[in-house]
Design an enzyme around this catalytic site. Sequence first.
Site, PDB file in Angstrom:
ATOM      1  N   GLU A   1       0.863  -1.194   0.000  1.00 19.44           N
ATOM      2  CA  GLU A   1       0.000   0.000   0.000  1.00 19.44           C
ATOM      3  C   GLU A   1       0.892   1.234   0.000  1.00 19.44           C
ATOM      4  O   GLU A   1       1.795   1.358   0.824  1.00 19.44           O
ATOM      5  CB  GLU A   1      -0.927  -0.009   1.219  1.00 19.44           C
ATOM      6  CG  GLU A   1      -1.764   1.250   1.383  1.00 19.44           C
ATOM      7  CD  GLU A   1      -2.590   1.605   0.153  1.00 19.44           C
ATOM      8  OE1 GLU A   1      -3.442   0.803  -0.255  1.00 19.44           O
ATOM      9  OE2 GLU A   1      -2.366   2.699  -0.421  1.00 19.44           O
TER      10      GLU A   1
ATOM     11  N   GLY B   1      -7.015   1.111   3.157  1.00 16.37           N
ATOM     12  CA  GLY B   1      -8.459   1.190   2.932  1.00 16.37           C
ATOM     13  C   GLY B   1      -8.830   1.920   1.651  1.00 16.37           C
ATOM     14  O   GLY B   1      -9.972   1.841   1.201  1.00 16.37           O
ATOM     15  N   GLY B   2      -7.869   2.660   1.082  1.00 12.58           N
ATOM     16  CA  GLY B   2      -8.100   3.289  -0.229  1.00 12.58           C
ATOM     17  C   GLY B   2      -9.181   4.355  -0.223  1.00 12.58           C
ATOM     18  O   GLY B   2      -9.449   5.006   0.791  1.00 12.58           O
ATOM     19  N   THR B   3      -9.797   4.494  -1.373  1.00 12.16           N
ATOM     20  CA  THR B   3     -10.739   5.600  -1.606  1.00 12.16           C
ATOM     21  C   THR B   3     -11.951   5.536  -0.692  1.00 12.16           C
ATOM     22  O   THR B   3     -12.327   6.527  -0.066  1.00 12.16           O
ATOM     23  CB  THR B   3     -11.228   5.543  -3.074  1.00 12.16           C
ATOM     24  OG1 THR B   3     -10.091   5.529  -3.935  1.00 12.16           O
ATOM     25  CG2 THR B   3     -12.101   6.740  -3.403  1.00 12.16           C
ATOM     26  N   CYS B   4     -12.595   4.399  -0.626  1.00 18.58           N
ATOM     27  CA  CYS B   4     -13.866   4.295   0.091  1.00 18.58           C
ATOM     28  C   CYS B   4     -13.700   4.744   1.531  1.00 18.58           C
ATOM     29  O   CYS B   4     -14.469   5.563   2.034  1.00 18.58           O
ATOM     30  CB  CYS B   4     -14.385   2.862   0.028  1.00 18.58           C
ATOM     31  SG  CYS B   4     -15.978   2.669   0.828  1.00 18.58           S
TER      32      CYS B   4
ATOM     33  N   HIS C   1     -45.385  -3.357   7.879  1.00 19.05           N
ATOM     34  CA  HIS C   1     -45.999  -2.032   7.860  1.00 19.05           C
ATOM     35  C   HIS C   1     -45.537  -1.257   9.085  1.00 19.05           C
ATOM     36  O   HIS C   1     -45.492  -1.827  10.177  1.00 19.05           O
ATOM     37  CB  HIS C   1     -47.530  -2.137   7.885  1.00 19.05           C
ATOM     38  CG  HIS C   1     -48.183  -0.799   8.050  1.00 19.05           C
ATOM     39  ND1 HIS C   1     -48.297   0.082   6.996  1.00 19.05           N
ATOM     40  CD2 HIS C   1     -48.708  -0.182   9.143  1.00 19.05           C
ATOM     41  CE1 HIS C   1     -48.885   1.185   7.436  1.00 19.05           C
ATOM     42  NE2 HIS C   1     -49.140   1.055   8.727  1.00 19.05           N
TER      43      HIS C   1
HETATM   44  C1  LIG Z   1     -16.578  10.857  -3.128  1.00 23.41           C
HETATM   45  C2  LIG Z   1     -16.811   9.397  -3.371  1.00 23.41           C
HETATM   46  C3  LIG Z   1     -17.853   8.763  -2.744  1.00 23.41           C
HETATM   47  C4  LIG Z   1     -18.094   7.412  -2.967  1.00 23.41           C
HETATM   48  N1  LIG Z   1     -19.153   6.825  -2.357  1.00 23.41           N
HETATM   49  C5  LIG Z   1     -19.402   5.527  -2.585  1.00 23.41           C
HETATM   50  C6  LIG Z   1     -20.496   4.885  -1.960  1.00 23.41           C
HETATM   51  O1  LIG Z   1     -21.239   5.488  -1.194  1.00 23.41           O
HETATM   52  N2  LIG Z   1     -20.705   3.559  -2.202  1.00 23.41           N
HETATM   53  C7  LIG Z   1     -19.888   2.861  -3.049  1.00 23.41           C
HETATM   54  O2  LIG Z   1     -20.130   1.668  -3.253  1.00 23.41           O
HETATM   55  N3  LIG Z   1     -18.841   3.443  -3.649  1.00 23.41           N
HETATM   56  C8  LIG Z   1     -18.586   4.745  -3.442  1.00 23.41           C
HETATM   57  N4  LIG Z   1     -17.510   5.328  -4.040  1.00 23.41           N
HETATM   58  C9  LIG Z   1     -16.646   4.506  -4.902  1.00 23.41           C
HETATM   59  C10 LIG Z   1     -15.680   3.664  -4.042  1.00 23.41           C
HETATM   60  O3  LIG Z   1     -14.962   4.496  -3.176  1.00 23.41           O
HETATM   61  C11 LIG Z   1     -14.741   2.897  -4.951  1.00 23.41           C
HETATM   62  O4  LIG Z   1     -15.486   2.199  -5.905  1.00 23.41           O
HETATM   63  C12 LIG Z   1     -13.919   1.908  -4.158  1.00 23.41           C
HETATM   64  O5  LIG Z   1     -13.138   2.560  -3.183  1.00 23.41           O
HETATM   65  C13 LIG Z   1     -13.015   1.146  -5.123  1.00 23.41           C
HETATM   66  O6  LIG Z   1     -12.156   0.375  -4.404  1.00 23.41           O
HETATM   67  P1  LIG Z   1     -10.859  -0.224  -5.053  1.00 23.41           P
HETATM   68  O7  LIG Z   1     -10.526  -1.363  -4.190  1.00 23.41           O
HETATM   69  O8  LIG Z   1     -11.035  -0.501  -6.484  1.00 23.41           O
HETATM   70  O9  LIG Z   1      -9.732   0.935  -5.006  1.00 23.41           O
HETATM   71  P2  LIG Z   1      -9.357   2.034  -3.956  1.00 23.41           P
HETATM   72  O10 LIG Z   1     -10.276   2.069  -2.818  1.00 23.41           O
HETATM   73  O11 LIG Z   1      -9.150   3.282  -4.698  1.00 23.41           O
HETATM   74  O12 LIG Z   1      -7.951   1.525  -3.373  1.00 23.41           O
HETATM   75  C14 LIG Z   1      -6.816   1.428  -4.149  1.00 23.41           C
HETATM   76  C15 LIG Z   1      -5.607   1.444  -3.238  1.00 23.41           C
HETATM   77  O13 LIG Z   1      -4.450   1.131  -3.996  1.00 23.41           O
HETATM   78  C16 LIG Z   1      -3.369   1.953  -3.577  1.00 23.41           C
HETATM   79  N5  LIG Z   1      -2.430   2.038  -4.687  1.00 23.41           N
HETATM   80  C17 LIG Z   1      -2.661   2.557  -5.919  1.00 23.41           C
HETATM   81  N6  LIG Z   1      -1.577   2.396  -6.706  1.00 23.41           N
HETATM   82  C18 LIG Z   1      -0.649   1.773  -5.949  1.00 23.41           C
HETATM   83  C19 LIG Z   1       0.677   1.340  -6.195  1.00 23.41           C
HETATM   84  N7  LIG Z   1       1.253   1.468  -7.395  1.00 23.41           N
HETATM   85  N8  LIG Z   1       1.368   0.775  -5.177  1.00 23.41           N
HETATM   86  C20 LIG Z   1       0.794   0.585  -3.968  1.00 23.41           C
HETATM   87  N9  LIG Z   1      -0.473   0.968  -3.682  1.00 23.41           N
HETATM   88  C21 LIG Z   1      -1.185   1.542  -4.666  1.00 23.41           C
HETATM   89  C22 LIG Z   1      -4.054   3.272  -3.237  1.00 23.41           C
HETATM   90  O14 LIG Z   1      -3.253   4.031  -2.363  1.00 23.41           O
HETATM   91  C23 LIG Z   1      -5.344   2.799  -2.601  1.00 23.41           C
HETATM   92  O15 LIG Z   1      -5.212   2.636  -1.216  1.00 23.41           O
HETATM   93  C24 LIG Z   1     -17.239   6.681  -3.824  1.00 23.41           C
HETATM   94  C25 LIG Z   1     -16.149   7.309  -4.443  1.00 23.41           C
HETATM   95  C26 LIG Z   1     -15.948   8.656  -4.236  1.00 23.41           C
HETATM   96  C27 LIG Z   1     -14.764   9.309  -4.901  1.00 23.41           C
END
Ligand SMILES: Cc1cc2nc3c(=O)[nH]c(=O)nc-3n(C[C@H](O)[C@H](O)[C@H](O)COP(=O)(O)OP(=O)(O)OC[C@H]3O[C@@H](n4cnc5c(N)ncnc54)[C@H](O)[C@@H]3O)c2cc1C
Length: 458
Positions: A33, A38-41, A440
């Site tokens: 990582e 935990g990434g984006t979510c 209900h």
């Molecule tokens: C504002 C917003 C609100 C959202 N709300 C919702 C919601 O309510 N419900 C829903 O289902 N979805 C929602 N989403 C979408 C959801 O966040 C994403 O679909 C989900 O996080 C995707 O997960 P993922 O595992 O594909 O990647 P991500 O969660 O993006 O994780 C990818 C990880 O990989 C790491 N990484 C990337 N490249 C490298 C590398 N080369 N080396 C090491 N690490 C790396 C990053 O740092 C990151 O931690 C929302 C998105 C946004 C932007």
Amino acid sequence: MNRFDAIIIGTGQAGPALADRLARAGMQVAVIERGKFGGTCVNNGCTPTKTMVASAYAARLAQRAAEYGVQVTGPVKVDMAGVKARKDALVERSTEGLERWLRSLANVAVYTGHARFIDPHTVRVGTDTLAAPRLFVNVGGRPFVPSMPGVDQIPYLTNESLMDVDFLPEHLIVVGGSYVGLEFAQMYRRFGSRVTVVEMASGLVSREDPDVSEAIRQILETEGVEIRLDAKCIAFERTPEGVRTRVDCQDGAPELSGTHVLLAVGRVPNTDDLGIKEAGIEVDARGYIKVDETLKTSAENIYALGDCNGQGAFTHTAYNDYEIVADNLLSGANRKVSDRIPIYGLFIDPPLGRLGLTETEARRAGRKILIARMPMTEVARAREKGETQGFMKILVDADSKRILGASILGVGGDEAVHSLVDAMYGELPYTVVVHGVRIHPTVSELIPTALNELVPAT
Ligand SMILES: Cc1cc2nc3c(=O)[nH]c(=O)nc-3n(C[C@H](O)[C@H](O)[C@H](O)COP(=O)(O)OP(=O)(O)OC[C@H]3O[C@@H](n4cnc5c(N)ncnc54)[C@H](O)[C@@H]3O)c2cc1C
């Protein structure tokens, strides 16, 4: 060289669960990582936005308190630092908990840093070189910054940088009237900002049916969110007060002055700095990793999961990717990504719960459709809650009697839509749903009633 049975790049919504499952199957697993666990979510997507949507809902309810016979003495004030602190606490708990859990797993080695392929079996992370026969890419995406004129001259916000904002923008211009943009637009309006949404298309959330899009527009406009559609030539200029945005809409002034700009115009996959060429992974024109039905990339030993494969853009689709890959590899299953029925929410208030085909898609596919429609004003629970905006729409195939899709825009719509999911996966006729007794007073109890009033689409 550190050798493993599997390497996972990214700890978004698929990677951690996959690491656990592979490790429990006896494999030695490396997880890499480069950012927050935990990434984006967890860090700047679902968790923080829904936490902030909850604060905005509380503000709205407080403003409407008198309608419920509740007195709030004095004006309702939102403490933005308090909103942010609540959000930060939740995010921190999630991200730290995930990292701690991953580091505690037997057979799992955690590496922090940017991972880059050297060849299809080898990855470099800082000074470490890791190799494995199987690799799993879960690198997600980031906000797309469009090359609109002047964008490099202004201090714009994205869903990531907005997470650090602890003050109230006086006038927030949200560029992009889709899922991410609208959640922020409504919440900031409820916090007290003036908000203008600027959208290039002729409707908001243009992937949805026109009636859904129009109802969403009405919900937002009722609360004072200003909406500018058909903004074909968006451009920015810095001013002493903030930012001037050229919108060039069909009606309304050609320019807007705001204090802050949020760019919410889509996302790009994190595949440009991954060494995809060295890995032998093919990507499409937008950088999404090409995968087959089992999420295998063009490199025989590498899988791509989550947003980076372009097969979904949600937490639940990323997690489902993990389930598909793990079940196929470890349990001899034959699961495919095409088995998945689209389902997602738009978390404005009231929310939109979406399942299966839209009406537009069903018509385009040449399906003979029956439609059930019910305004939320007819839902007792919605009336009791004083939240009657929106409607539900359910589509049924006239020949097979199976449910094709649903849009439930209204209080509890994000939950109620699930009550049709199993019927769709089970390929049941809609009459099974009609005959089932429901609680209900709930929003879901009106689904059978609505289905009793199916009419052919005209
Ligand atoms: C504002 C917003 C609100 C959202 N709300 C919702 C919601 O309510 N419900 C829903 O289902 N979805 C929602 N989403 C979408 C959801 O966040 C994403 O679909 C989900 O996080 C995707 O997960 P993922 O595992 O594909 O990647 P991500 O969660 O993006 O994780 C990818 C990880 O990989 C790491 N990484 C990337 N490249 C490298 C590398 N080369 N080396 C090491 N690490 C790396 C990053 O740092 C990151 O931690 C929302 C998105 C946004 C932007």
